[in-house]
Design a protein around this motif. Structure first.
Motif, PDB file in Angstrom:
ATOM      1  N   ALA A  82      18.671  62.830 -60.977  1.00  0.00           N
ATOM      2  CA  ALA A  82      17.320  62.302 -60.781  1.00  0.00           C
ATOM      3  C   ALA A  82      17.333  61.074 -59.871  1.00  0.00           C
ATOM      4  N   LEU A  83      18.317  60.196 -60.047  1.00  0.00           N
ATOM      5  CA  LEU A  83      18.420  59.014 -59.185  1.00  0.00           C
ATOM      6  C   LEU A  83      18.744  59.399 -57.739  1.00  0.00           C
ATOM      7  N   MET A  84      19.587  60.400 -57.574  1.00  0.00           N
ATOM      8  CA  MET A  84      19.913  60.850 -56.220  1.00  0.00           C
ATOM      9  C   MET A  84      18.680  61.455 -55.535  1.00  0.00           C
ATOM     10  N   LEU A  85      17.877  62.217 -56.286  1.00  0.00           N
ATOM     11  CA  LEU A  85      16.655  62.777 -55.711  1.00  0.00           C
ATOM     12  C   LEU A  85      15.670  61.677 -55.350  1.00  0.00           C
ATOM     13  N   LEU A  86      15.563  60.664 -56.197  1.00  0.00           N
ATOM     14  CA  LEU A  86      14.679  59.530 -55.906  1.00  0.00           C
ATOM     15  C   LEU A  86      15.163  58.782 -54.663  1.00  0.00           C
TER      16      LEU A  86
ATOM     17  N   ILE B 180      14.215  60.706 -51.565  1.00  0.00           N
ATOM     18  CA  ILE B 180      12.800  60.549 -51.209  1.00  0.00           C
ATOM     19  C   ILE B 180      12.555  59.192 -50.563  1.00  0.00           C
ATOM     20  N   VAL B 181      13.181  58.148 -51.091  1.00  0.00           N
ATOM     21  CA  VAL B 181      13.047  56.811 -50.497  1.00  0.00           C
ATOM     22  C   VAL B 181      13.588  56.811 -49.074  1.00  0.00           C
ATOM     23  N   SER B 182      14.727  57.446 -48.865  1.00  0.00           N
ATOM     24  CA  SER B 182      15.311  57.518 -47.529  1.00  0.00           C
ATOM     25  C   SER B 182      14.424  58.323 -46.577  1.00  0.00           C
ATOM     26  N   LEU B 183      13.794  59.366 -47.091  1.00  0.00           N
ATOM     27  CA  LEU B 183      12.886  60.160 -46.268  1.00  0.00           C
ATOM     28  C   LEU B 183      11.710  59.316 -45.793  1.00  0.00           C
ATOM     29  N   PHE B 184      11.124  58.545 -46.696  1.00  0.00           N
ATOM     30  CA  PHE B 184       9.990  57.721 -46.304  1.00  0.00           C
ATOM     31  C   PHE B 184      10.401  56.529 -45.438  1.00  0.00           C
ATOM     32  N   SER B 185      11.617  56.025 -45.603  1.00  0.00           N
ATOM     33  CA  SER B 185      12.071  54.968 -44.701  1.00  0.00           C
ATOM     34  C   SER B 185      12.251  55.525 -43.291  1.00  0.00           C
ATOM     35  N   GLY B 186      12.732  56.760 -43.181  1.00  0.00           N
ATOM     36  CA  GLY B 186      12.829  57.399 -41.871  1.00  0.00           C
ATOM     37  C   GLY B 186      11.464  57.592 -41.232  1.00  0.00           C
ATOM     38  N   LEU B 187      10.481  57.970 -42.045  1.00  0.00           N
ATOM     39  CA  LEU B 187       9.115  58.097 -41.536  1.00  0.00           C
ATOM     40  C   LEU B 187       8.586  56.759 -41.051  1.00  0.00           C
TER      41      LEU B 187
ATOM     42  N   ARG C 248      19.800  60.383 -45.674  1.00  0.00           N
ATOM     43  CA  ARG C 248      19.060  61.390 -46.448  1.00  0.00           C
ATOM     44  C   ARG C 248      19.843  62.686 -46.572  1.00  0.00           C
ATOM     45  N   VAL C 249      20.437  63.130 -45.508  1.00  0.00           N
ATOM     46  CA  VAL C 249      21.217  64.366 -45.541  1.00  0.00           C
ATOM     47  C   VAL C 249      22.444  64.191 -46.434  1.00  0.00           C
ATOM     48  N   SER C 250      23.079  63.033 -46.364  1.00  0.00           N
ATOM     49  CA  SER C 250      24.241  62.766 -47.216  1.00  0.00           C
ATOM     50  C   SER C 250      23.854  62.749 -48.688  1.00  0.00           C
ATOM     51  N   LEU C 251      22.734  62.113 -49.017  1.00  0.00           N
ATOM     52  CA  LEU C 251      22.263  62.074 -50.403  1.00  0.00           C
ATOM     53  C   LEU C 251      21.918  63.477 -50.902  1.00  0.00           C
TER      54      LEU C 251
END
Length: 67
Positions: free
Chosen positions: A7-11, A14-21, A41-44
């Motif tokens: 669950a923490l890795m998925l969170l 998502i945080v990394s995805l929005f930072s990229g945005l 994000r890909v590594s996570l």
């Protein structure tokens, strides 16, 4: 414990995805911060997939699907 880690890795993904945005919009694609954020994000996501696979292999995660 494994479910919490997943669950923490998925969170974190998502945080990394929005930072990229955010970097895409702010820097207009002219910075390496976007590439670094998407690499993270890909590594996570890969680590999350490995954790899920290990969970099923070790028996800590069980599928209750009817098929």
């Amino acid at each position: 414990m494994l479910k919490v880690a997943i669950a923490l890795m998925l969170l974190a993904t998502i945080v990394s995805l929005f930072s990229g945005l955010f970097f895409l919009v702010k820097d207009e694609g002219h910075s390496t911060r976007l590439v670094k954020a998407l690499t993270v994000r890909v590594s996570l996501a890969a680590i999350t997939l490995i954790l899920v696979t290990w969970g099923f292999y070790s028996g800590q995660l069980v599928s209750h699907a009817p098929w």
